[in-house]
Design an enzyme around this catalytic site. Structure first.
Site, PDB file in Angstrom:
ATOM      1  N   ASP A 190       0.825  -1.212   0.000  1.00 56.58           N
ATOM      2  CA  ASP A 190       0.000   0.000   0.000  1.00 56.58           C
ATOM      3  C   ASP A 190       0.859   1.263   0.000  1.00 56.58           C
ATOM      4  OD1 ASP A 190      -2.224  -1.582   0.005  1.00 56.58           O
ATOM      5  OD2 ASP A 190      -3.113  -0.748   1.826  1.00 56.58           O
ATOM      6  N   ASN A 201      -4.625  -2.052  -4.465  1.00 55.35           N
ATOM      7  CA  ASN A 201      -5.907  -2.088  -3.764  1.00 55.35           C
ATOM      8  C   ASN A 201      -5.815  -1.234  -2.509  1.00 55.35           C
ATOM      9  OD1 ASN A 201      -8.508  -2.725  -3.104  1.00 55.35           O
ATOM     10  ND2 ASN A 201      -8.075  -4.841  -2.493  1.00 55.35           N
ATOM     11  N   SER A 261     -17.620   4.705   3.926  1.00 49.33           N
ATOM     12  CA  SER A 261     -16.194   4.724   4.261  1.00 49.33           C
ATOM     13  C   SER A 261     -15.819   6.095   4.790  1.00 49.33           C
ATOM     14  CB  SER A 261     -15.365   4.416   3.013  1.00 49.33           C
ATOM     15  OG  SER A 261     -13.999   4.674   3.255  1.00 49.33           O
ATOM     16  N   ASP A 267     -11.101  -2.954  11.168  1.00 49.40           N
ATOM     17  CA  ASP A 267     -10.026  -3.868  10.745  1.00 49.40           C
ATOM     18  C   ASP A 267      -9.686  -4.864  11.856  1.00 49.40           C
ATOM     19  OD1 ASP A 267     -10.098  -2.272   8.536  1.00 49.40           O
ATOM     20  OD2 ASP A 267      -8.087  -1.443   8.762  1.00 49.40           O
ATOM     21  N   ASN A 322     -19.593  -2.278   6.410  1.00 51.98           N
ATOM     22  CA  ASN A 322     -18.574  -1.932   5.401  1.00 51.98           C
ATOM     23  C   ASN A 322     -17.437  -2.946   5.295  1.00 51.98           C
ATOM     24  OD1 ASN A 322     -17.016  -1.063   7.555  1.00 51.98           O
ATOM     25  ND2 ASN A 322     -16.670   0.999   6.753  1.00 51.98           N
ATOM     26  N   GLU A 378     -11.172  -5.312   1.182  1.00 55.21           N
ATOM     27  CA  GLU A 378     -10.346  -6.125   0.282  1.00 55.21           C
ATOM     28  C   GLU A 378     -11.141  -7.232  -0.403  1.00 55.21           C
ATOM     29  OE1 GLU A 378      -9.421  -4.370   2.583  1.00 55.21           O
ATOM     30  OE2 GLU A 378      -7.266  -4.098   2.763  1.00 55.21           O
ATOM     31  N   HIS A 381      -5.108  -9.581   3.135  1.00 56.08           N
ATOM     32  CA  HIS A 381      -4.049  -9.713   4.147  1.00 56.08           C
ATOM     33  C   HIS A 381      -4.577 -10.041   5.542  1.00 56.08           C
ATOM     34  CE1 HIS A 381      -4.598  -5.165   5.132  1.00 56.08           C
ATOM     35  NE2 HIS A 381      -5.573  -5.548   4.357  1.00 56.08           N
ATOM     36  N   ARG A 382      -5.704  -9.400   5.911  1.00 55.62           N
ATOM     37  CA  ARG A 382      -6.182  -9.604   7.295  1.00 55.62           C
ATOM     38  C   ARG A 382      -6.762 -11.002   7.505  1.00 55.62           C
ATOM     39  NH1 ARG A 382      -4.818  -5.046   9.331  1.00 55.62           N
ATOM     40  NH2 ARG A 382      -5.132  -3.186   8.091  1.00 55.62           N
ATOM     41  N   LYS A 430       0.235  -6.604   1.598  1.00 52.11           N
ATOM     42  CA  LYS A 430      -0.493  -5.319   1.491  1.00 52.11           C
ATOM     43  C   LYS A 430      -0.100  -4.387   2.645  1.00 52.11           C
ATOM     44  CE  LYS A 430      -5.090  -3.404   0.538  1.00 52.11           C
ATOM     45  NZ  LYS A 430      -5.353  -2.346   1.495  1.00 52.11           N
TER      46      LYS A 430
HETATM   47  O1  LIG Z   1      -8.446   5.978   6.872  1.00 49.96           O
HETATM   48  C1  LIG Z   1      -7.836   4.915   6.995  1.00 49.96           C
HETATM   49  O2  LIG Z   1      -6.587   4.877   7.108  1.00 49.96           O
HETATM   50  C2  LIG Z   1      -8.592   3.653   7.022  1.00 49.96           C
HETATM   51  C3  LIG Z   1      -9.950   3.675   7.272  1.00 49.96           C
HETATM   52  C4  LIG Z   1     -10.758   2.450   7.380  1.00 49.96           C
HETATM   53  O3  LIG Z   1     -11.554   2.339   6.211  1.00 49.96           O
HETATM   54  P1  LIG Z   1     -13.104   2.778   6.155  1.00 49.96           P
HETATM   55  O4  LIG Z   1     -13.233   4.170   6.577  1.00 49.96           O
HETATM   56  O5  LIG Z   1     -13.422   2.567   4.714  1.00 49.96           O
HETATM   57  O6  LIG Z   1     -13.853   1.841   7.077  1.00 49.96           O
HETATM   58  C5  LIG Z   1      -9.902   1.194   7.522  1.00 49.96           C
HETATM   59  O7  LIG Z   1     -10.679   0.040   7.331  1.00 49.96           O
HETATM   60  C6  LIG Z   1      -8.753   1.204   6.559  1.00 49.96           C
HETATM   61  O8  LIG Z   1      -7.948   0.051   6.694  1.00 49.96           O
HETATM   62  C7  LIG Z   1      -7.858   2.389   6.809  1.00 49.96           C
HETATM   63  C1  LIG Z   2      -9.612  -1.933   4.612  1.00 47.85           C
HETATM   64  C2  LIG Z   2      -8.292  -1.963   4.523  1.00 47.85           C
HETATM   65  O1  LIG Z   2      -7.547  -1.324   3.579  1.00 47.85           O
HETATM   66  P1  LIG Z   2      -7.754  -0.020   2.692  1.00 47.85           P
HETATM   67  O2  LIG Z   2      -6.822   1.001   3.260  1.00 47.85           O
HETATM   68  O3  LIG Z   2      -7.374  -0.434   1.317  1.00 47.85           O
HETATM   69  O4  LIG Z   2      -9.184   0.415   2.806  1.00 47.85           O
HETATM   70  C3  LIG Z   2      -7.494  -2.775   5.486  1.00 47.85           C
HETATM   71  O5  LIG Z   2      -6.251  -2.605   5.511  1.00 47.85           O
HETATM   72  O6  LIG Z   2      -8.049  -3.598   6.217  1.00 47.85           O
END
Ligand SMILES: O=C(O)C1=C[C@@H](OP(=O)(O)O)[C@@H](O)[C@H](O)C1
Ligand SMILES: C=C(OP(=O)(O)O)C(=O)O
Length: 428
Positions: free
Chosen positions: A49, A96, A172, A316, A339, A344, A388-389, A414
């Site tokens: 990422d 992704n 999100s 997460d 959500n 992923e 990954h999770r 990831k």
């Molecule tokens: O802002 C961030 O860094 C993230 C927000 C979350 O996503 P959502 O807001 O889509 O739930 C989380 O699941 C993602 O891994 C990272």
């Molecule tokens: C939802 C995740 O990733 P992303 O930052 O791509 O949304 C995650 O890392 O669990």
């Protein structure tokens, strides 16, 4: 396909120095790139990422020096928005990585250039329409190259005007994060109003904190409205230390809570900005023994019992609770996680399917999951759906005395490429 057989783990004990937070690494890279001055980032995460963000920034004309171990990055900030109008169309491949796709989508509207934002096939199934709608309210020129409301996108940088903008927060929090980080560089002041229930709220706290670190204040009324002054520039941070990744910590803390011995993770603690540190509080509610330090969290075994909790604030790390439920008495219920379906993979479906393979009784709801442990866990080959999770949380099954096979274990790249090596360091 590669497989990893994890033999039964009898005991866990030791200390893990966490890799840098994904959420903070990608935010810090983007703000450092836009800021005036030079920022040195330390404890940067080295994973897919982050690599996607780094590659995109290079294509956008940002200079940086990355150390050999890729954990330190000295970023020469532009001091203004991206300007690539002389380079024709630039295609940015963002894998992704939601934390690259969403924030870059907003930031690229600020300057001048012609961009295609693309990624892996799953990225084309992850919604972005609410963010695009809100950016269009501020004058952005964005069009869909595939299905409406999903990447890939074409962005023509023309500047953002500011004004009063509505954002749907119900799918999100990354849409709001993306808009907030772009807003100070809009021409006029921006007022953002949230429509619908804002999900994953603690990630907004991370955003507001890092914007403050880079010199920008946001005024918010209870996370329902946000006011950001326009015409600002971010200011570089001489030394920015990225906190350890609190979501990655969850696997080790759960291992400490489930097996004999204890596991200490360093790089996060009671002062961390990341909401996923609250995972430790959920483990404690399940019966684990938790100790909090300024720069560590330690988990030790307890008699685990089921919990019934809204885990919207830790989407997460909540996946790790679903697997920890295999070691708890009673039925664990994780609610308000709709959500999970747009991350992923469809994580509600995937978690239900894989938990059933090891023998659990599972109810999969529209926005919740219920898990009851089997009398005896059975060996299974766990499909990981390029998530990954799923690979990381199902490694905990090996704490049951039954082995577990993880399909495609390298999908942890990831956010945590050497996860299984690190796990081996604390298991006997
Ligand atoms: O802002 C961030 O860094 C993230 C927000 C979350 O996503 P959502 O807001 O889509 O739930 C989380 O699941 C993602 O891994 C990272
Ligand atoms: C939802 C995740 O990733 P992303 O930052 O791509 O949304 C995650 O890392 O669990």
């Amino acid at each position: 396909m590669e497989q990893l057989l994890l033999n039964p783990i009898a005991k866990v004990d030791g200390e893990i120095n966490l890799p840098g937070s994904k959420s903070l690494s990608n935010r810090a890279l983007l703000l450092a790139a836009l800021a005036k001055g030079t920022t040195t980032l330390t404890n940067l995460l080295d994973s897919d990422d982050i690599r996607h963000m780094l590659t995109a920034l290079k294509q956008l004309g940002v200079s940086y020096q990355l150390s050999d171990d890729k954990k330190q990055c000295v970023v020469e900030g532009l001091g203004h928005a991206f300007d690539t109008k002389d380079q024709g169309q630039i295609e940015l491949f963002l894998g992704n990585a939601g934390t690259a796709m969403r924030p870059l989508c907003a930031a690229l509207c600020l300057g001048q250039g012609d961009y295609v934002l693309t990624g892996e096939p799953r990225m084309f199934e992850r919604p972005i329409g609410s963010l695009v709608d809100s950016l269009q309210q501020a004058g952005a020129d964005i069009s869909y190259l595939g299905n409406e409301d999903y990447p890939p996108l074409n962005i023509k940088g023309t500047g953002l005007k500011g004004g009063t903008i509505k954002i749907d927060g119900s799918v999100s929090s990354q849409f709001l994060t993306a808009f907030l980080m772009a807003a100070p560089m809009s021409q006029e002041d921006t007022t953002i109003e949230i429509v619908g229930e804002l999900v994953s709220k603690p990630y907004i706290k991370i955003t507001l904190q890092i914007m403050k670190d880079f010199g920008v204040d946001v005024v918010t009324e209870d996370y329902q409205s946000f006011v950001v002054k326009g015409g600002q520039t971010y200011t570089a941070v001489e030394q920015y230390l990225v906190e350890g990744d609190a979501s990655s910590a969850s696997y080790f803390l759960a291992a400490g809570a489930i097996a004999g011995g204890s596991v200490k993770v360093t790089g996060i603690g009671k002062k961390s900005v990341q909401g996923d540190t609250q995972f430790a509080t959920v483990l404690e509610a399940m019966g684990a023994k938790i100790e909090w330090g300024d720069d560590y969290i330690k988990a030790s075994k307890g008699e685990l019992k089921a919990v019934d909790m809204d885990m919207n604030h830790i989407p997460d790390a909540a996946m790790t609770i679903a697997v920890a439920a295999l070691f708890a008495t009673g039925t664990t219920k994780i609610t308000n996680v709709y959500n999970w379906r747009v991350k992923e993979t469809d994580r509600l479906f995937a978690m239900a399917t894989e938990l059933r393979k090891v023998g659990a009784t599972v109810v999969e709801g529209h926005d919740f999951i219920e898990v009851t442990a089997p009398e005896k866990i059975i060996h299974a080959e766990i499909d990981t759906y390029d998530d990954h999770r799923i690979a990381m949380c199902f490694s905990l099954v090996a704490l049951s005395g039954t082995p577990v096979t993880i399909n495609d274990p390298k999908c942890t790249s990831k956010t945590f490429p050497d996860y299984f090596d690190k796990l081996a360091l604390v298991t006997r």
